[in-house]
Structure formats: C-alpha cells, structure tokens
Motif scaffolding. Structure first.
Motif, short mmCIF file in Angstrom:
data_model
loop_
_atom_site.label_atom_id
_atom_site.label_comp_id
_atom_site.label_asym_id
_atom_site.label_seq_id
_atom_site.Cartn_x
_atom_site.Cartn_y
_atom_site.Cartn_z
N VAL A 68 36.92 43.35 33.62
CA VAL A 68 38.20 43.48 32.61
C VAL A 68 38.36 42.10 32.25
CG1 VAL A 68 38.91 45.73 33.20
CG2 VAL A 68 39.59 43.72 34.47
N GLN A 69 39.11 41.91 30.86
CA GLN A 69 39.50 40.69 30.79
C GLN A 69 40.48 40.19 31.66
OE1 GLN A 69 39.64 40.04 26.49
NE2 GLN A 69 41.51 38.64 26.62
N GLN A 70 41.49 40.66 32.03
CA GLN A 70 42.47 40.35 32.89
C GLN A 70 42.14 40.75 34.33
OE1 GLN A 70 45.13 38.48 32.39
NE2 GLN A 70 45.04 38.58 30.13
N PHE A 71 41.41 39.98 35.10
CA PHE A 71 41.01 40.29 36.45
C PHE A 71 42.04 40.17 37.40
CE2 PHE A 71 38.47 40.09 40.36
CZ PHE A 71 37.62 41.07 40.21
N GLN A 72 42.80 41.03 38.24
CA GLN A 72 43.43 40.64 39.20
C GLN A 72 42.80 40.66 40.58
OE1 GLN A 72 45.97 44.20 37.81
NE2 GLN A 72 47.68 42.77 38.25
N HIS A 73 42.94 39.61 41.22
CA HIS A 73 42.33 39.49 42.73
C HIS A 73 43.10 40.24 43.70
CE1 HIS A 73 40.71 35.96 40.54
NE2 HIS A 73 39.51 36.38 40.99
N THR A 74 42.28 41.01 44.46
CA THR A 74 43.02 41.52 45.50
C THR A 74 43.17 41.06 46.70
OG1 THR A 74 42.05 43.62 44.48
CG2 THR A 74 42.72 43.85 46.93
N VAL A 75 42.08 40.25 47.40
CA VAL A 75 42.14 39.48 48.78
C VAL A 75 42.07 38.10 48.36
CG1 VAL A 75 40.68 39.19 50.63
CG2 VAL A 75 40.76 41.65 49.53
N LEU A 76 41.20 37.64 47.74
CA LEU A 76 41.36 36.08 47.55
C LEU A 76 42.62 35.60 46.58
CD1 LEU A 76 37.56 35.56 46.82
CD2 LEU A 76 38.89 35.15 48.92
N PRO A 77 43.08 34.35 46.69
CA PRO A 77 44.07 33.96 45.79
C PRO A 77 43.76 34.19 44.34
CG PRO A 77 43.63 32.38 47.57
CD PRO A 77 42.63 33.45 47.63
N SER A 78 44.91 34.36 43.37
CA SER A 78 44.68 34.36 42.07
C SER A 78 44.59 32.99 41.41
CB SER A 78 45.92 35.17 41.36
OG SER A 78 45.77 36.49 41.46
N VAL A 79 43.74 32.92 40.30
CA VAL A 79 43.36 31.43 39.96
C VAL A 79 44.10 31.35 38.47
CG1 VAL A 79 41.59 29.99 39.09
CG2 VAL A 79 41.08 31.83 40.96
N THR A 80 44.95 30.05 38.48
CA THR A 80 45.58 29.80 37.29
C THR A 80 44.83 28.81 36.41
OG1 THR A 80 46.53 27.74 38.42
CG2 THR A 80 47.62 30.21 38.88
N PRO A 81 45.49 28.65 35.19
CA PRO A 81 44.54 27.72 34.46
C PRO A 81 44.64 26.25 34.88
CG PRO A 81 46.24 29.10 33.06
CD PRO A 81 46.24 29.56 34.37
N LEU A 82 45.77 26.00 35.57
CA LEU A 82 45.91 24.60 36.09
C LEU A 82 44.83 24.45 37.61
CD1 LEU A 82 47.21 21.92 36.29
CD2 LEU A 82 48.81 22.94 37.99
#
Length: 526
Positions: A321-335
């Motif tokens: 999906v376009q907005q992929f939400q991570h479950t275990v690993l940290p979510s990634v930001t544009p920065l």
C-alpha cells in the motif's frame, strides 16, 4: 527488415537503428496505457484552457500539475497542436477522455519528441573511445552503445506502452553529459539547468554535475599528482555558471514569483505527505526494510509476541500500500530518508573531487548519485531506475568491470518494471522485448570483452537466471493457487524484494570499484 539490411550495408547503420526502433514504437501505439496517459491529457487541458495563475491550483482531476514550469510550457506548446486533432481532449472537465484521435496524438507526440533523444545518443557515441573496435560493425563500441540506448527495453515500455515523456527528458540529460565530455562545459551546464526545470527528479544527480563543473571547469589546472591547483581557480567561470543557473531559474520560476505562487508550486513539486514507498515498492533499500518488518511481524504473531489486533491493517492484509505502517521496525520519516541519501552520496562526491578520473569518474559519480537516491529516497518510483541504467550504458562499452555492473543493474532494473504492464495482451510483448534486449546486451558485451575475464561469477549468473523461475511463478503459477485471493500482493512483494537484492548488489559493487580504484594520476589541463 530489408530496408534495415540495406541501410546497414550502406554504412548508414545509425539511421537504420533509429528507423527500426521508430517502427517498433508505432506498432506499440494500440497497446495498454496507464493512468499517466490521463495525467498528461489533463495537463494539456490545464495549460491550454486556463491562465497561468491557475495552473498549479487547478484540481478538478486528481492528476494535478506537479512538474516544474518548463514541462508545463511544454504541455502548453503540445496543446496547440493537439487542438487540431481533437478539441475535446483540451477540456479540463473531460476526465478520462481517450478518443482515438487523442490516443494517436499523445502516442505520436512521444515518438516525435524522441528526436532529441536520438540526437543525444548520436552525440554520446562521438565521445566513445574506438580503440576496442573490432573488424565487424556489430563489435564496435559505438554500435553496441547505440543499440543499448536507442533500443533500451525500459525506456520503450515506460514511454511507448505505459506512457510518459522520458525519452525527451533523458535526451536532454545525455546531451548535457555529451557536452561535458566534449569539454563544452557551459553548454552542458545550461542543458542540465534546463532539464531540472522540466523534471525535478534530476536533482538526484545534481551533486555530480556541481562538483565536476567546479573541479574541472572553475579550477583550470591540476598538480602533477592530479590534485587541484588552488591558485588556478577562476571566479569568472564560477560567475558564468552561476549566471546560467540564475537566468534559467528566473525564466522558469519568474512568472510564478511575480504571482506570489512559488510556495504553491513547490508544494506540488515536493509532496512529502505521500508515503515512504509507492503503491508498488520500488526495488530499493526500503523494500528490503519493509519486507523484514513484514517477516518479523508474522513471526511475532506466530510466537504470540505481538497482538494481531494491534497490528496496522495495511501492514498485514493488503500488502503493498502507499502508506505503509511498520509494525516492528521504526517508522521512517522524510528527514531520515534525506539523511540516508546524503550519507550514501557523499563518498562518491568526495572521490570525484579527490580522486579525479576524468569523464569516467564523472559518469560513475553521476550513476552513484542516481542509485543512492533511488536506494534511499522518499516515495521513489520504480521507473527512476532508468536514471542510473541509461548513463551506465556509456560506461558499459569502456571496461569489462563496468559492463558486468551494467548487465546486473539493467537486467534486474528492467525486470522490476514488469508490474507496470499487468494486462494479459502485453505479457508476451514485455517478455519477448526484454529477452531480446537482455540477450543482445550480454552477448555483445561478452564479445567486446572476450579477451578479458568472464563478466559474471557463478553467484551473479545464478541470481540472474533466477529471474526466469520468478516470472514463471508470478505470471503462470500463482494466479492458479488458492493464495491469489488471500495474499494477492505476493507476486509484487517477491518481484520487489528479489530485484532490490540485485540492484543493491550492483550499487555496492560499483561503490567498491569507485573507492578502490586509484586516482588517474597526472591529468591534462582542463
């Protein structure tokens, strides 16, 4: 085919290649086209029927104008030809309009504007060293390079089936590269500045252009060991380059600055509200990162380490999906992606400055900038791999080491584009065209470097051959399994992850080569 044979025999081989690929493009006119077809039709309508003050505000269609101003003016120019084909295509409210005349106009507009790409390829061939040229025409580096560029599989399917104007844009990039290789630095800088205001994705390679122009043009002499002679710096040349960038930018952005619309333009060009990955994961580092997160989440649920009710729905059921939400690993930001990209680019830029290797060094830095941005960038499209594949073609006919990297990168990168063409009638077309291009690429480069070591080791050969079983499973086995309904994302998942491994390997192998190669030593005055 007879005409091609006559042209080849008469020595007009380049014209024969151009004629052949143009005929192929015409044959592809009736094939499937993606939503990008409607995107560009809508942009024709916006620029033709609305004043410039509304171009970057118009939102009747979801496919809003999100390319820089020069491309908007390009669409505006095309619209004045389009009105002679079908006036209705220029109506902003005619969403998803695709009459037969509209189809013909848009398809032929891509073919016609490819003339710039053809000219750029011709200019690039002039920059190729012909010392390795064999007796046979087909063994000459210039001939091989012409085929690799003019008949590039990825460019053919993306532009002439999927539908985009990449050939015209890559023509600008290749022409700017050719001018730099020909020591026509001001022309090269001008063309690249223009290109950036046509499509801002080329910012990926801007560091390579900037450092190379500073190192080889603004500094006019080197020391005997190849290091820069600091007292040779020319302020006049630096100011000249700055003036080119300023004037091109002023011409492009000036009208929107006068309208006080620059913030709106930039909000369209850089939509950071989109997710980390595109709907189909581009085969890069983040695809591997997402895949690892997905595997860990499955293991966590199985071993009751995670609560299934607390796992984001998009991460577990719908797959890609376009907005992929991570479950275990940290979510990634544009920065975070920006920092990773800069870190990945910096070593290649430092090598370009401290280990100058002339035009080859510039090209390798440019490719690494493109690949690093592809590997770690935010919301990267799979088509962006062409930004590395096409320049790599120039290196592939020079050294066996570069040819090996090119073949791995190109074969894997091209296969990763297969999901763009998901309709049944295009299945045999994409398989046949890729097979023909891949077989030619491998056989021609193996012949060119037949006196050197093999282009692939056993591991690389095994990996590339693995693309065959992967395609058989995704296209001919999986659709007939019970998994199709429950895990429909699996073919895209496997394609993305498998290709990400190959592209990551090619990126790493090229980086090792750049970092370990010695400086060119004493260089001539630029």
């Amino acid at each position: 085919m007879a005409a091609l044979g006559i042209a080849m025999g008469g020595g007009n081989w380049f014209s024969a290649l151009v004629l052949g690929v143009t005929l192929l493009k015409c044959l592809l006119i009736p094939t499937y086209h993606s939503t990008d077809f409607e995107v560009h039709r809508n942009w024709l309508a916006i620029t033709h029927s609305l004043p410039i003050s509304q171009w970057y505000y118009e939102a009747t269609s979801e496919w809003t104008l999100d390319y820089p101003p020069f491309f908007a003016w390009f669409e505006y120019a095309l619209s004045h030809v389009a009105k002679h084909f079908d006036q209705e295509m220029l109506n902003v409210h005619n969403l998803n309009y695709a009459s037969a005349k509209t189809l013909l106009f848009q398809r032929f507009s891509v073919i016609f504007t490819d003339a710039l790409f053809v000219y750029a390829v011709h200019e690039c061939c002039k920059c190729i060293d012909g010392k390795k040229a064999g007796k046979e025409l087909t063994e000459k580096p210039k001939f091989i390079l012409s085929v690799l560029l003019l008949w590039n599989f990825g460019l053919l399917i993306v532009d002439h089936i999927h539908f985009q104007y990449n050939g015209f844009l890559f023509g600008l990039m290749l022409l700017s590269i050719a001018r730099l290789l020909q020591k026509r630095h001001m022309e090269g800088a001008f063309l690249f500045a223009v290109l950036l205001h046509f499509k801002h994705i080329y910012l990926y390679v801007a560091p390579a252009y900037g450092i190379y122009l500073l190192r080889s043009y603004c500094f006019t002499a080197n020391k005997p060991d190849g290091s820069v002679r600091w007292n040779s710096f020319s302020f006049v040349r630096l100011i000249s380059l700055g003036l080119i960038v300023f004037l091109v930018s002023a011409l492009s952005l000036g009208p929107f600055l006068a309208l006080n619309q620059l913030p709106q333009v930039f909000s369209r060009l850089f939509p950071f509200k989109r997710g980390l990955c595109h709907a189909y994961w581009a085969p890069n580092f983040w695809a591997l990162y997402n895949a690892l997160d997905k595997v860990l989440s499955v293991i966590g649920v199985k071993w009751k380490l995670l609560d299934p009710n607390k796992i984001p729905k998009g991460a577990m059921t719908s797959g890609l999906v376009q907005q992929f939400q991570h479950t275990v690993l940290p979510s990634v930001t544009p920065l975070a992606t920006l920092i990773c990209t800069l870190i990945a680019i910096l070593p290649s830029v430092f090598c370009l400055w401290f280990k100058p290797q002339g035009s080859r060094g510039f090209l390798r830095c440019l490719i690494l900038c493109a690949l690093s941005s592809f590997m770690f960038g935010w919301h990267v499209h799979e088509k962006a791999i062409l930004l590395a594949v096409l320049p790599m073609s120039l290196l592939s006919v020079g050294k066996a080491e570069d040819a090996s990297i090119f073949l791995i990168l190109t074969t894997t990168g091209h296969y990763s584009l297969f999901p763009l063409l998901f309709t049944a009638p295009e299945l045999p077309i994409k398989i046949l065209l890729m097979l023909l291009f891949t077989i030619y690429s491998i056989s021609s480069l193996k012949t060119l470097f037949r006196k050197e070591k093999p282009l692939f080791n056993w591991m690389e050969t095994f990996y590339l051959l693995g693309l065959g079983p992967l395609e058989v499973f995704c296209e001919f086995v999986f659709p007939f399994t019970s998994w199709k309904l429950t895990y429909s994302f699996i073919p895209l998942f496997l394609t993305s992850v498998y290709c990400a491994v190959g592209i990551t390997y090619a990126w790493f192998k090229l980086y090792v080569s750049v970092l370990t190669d010695p400086p060119a030593g004493k260089t001539k005055k630029q």
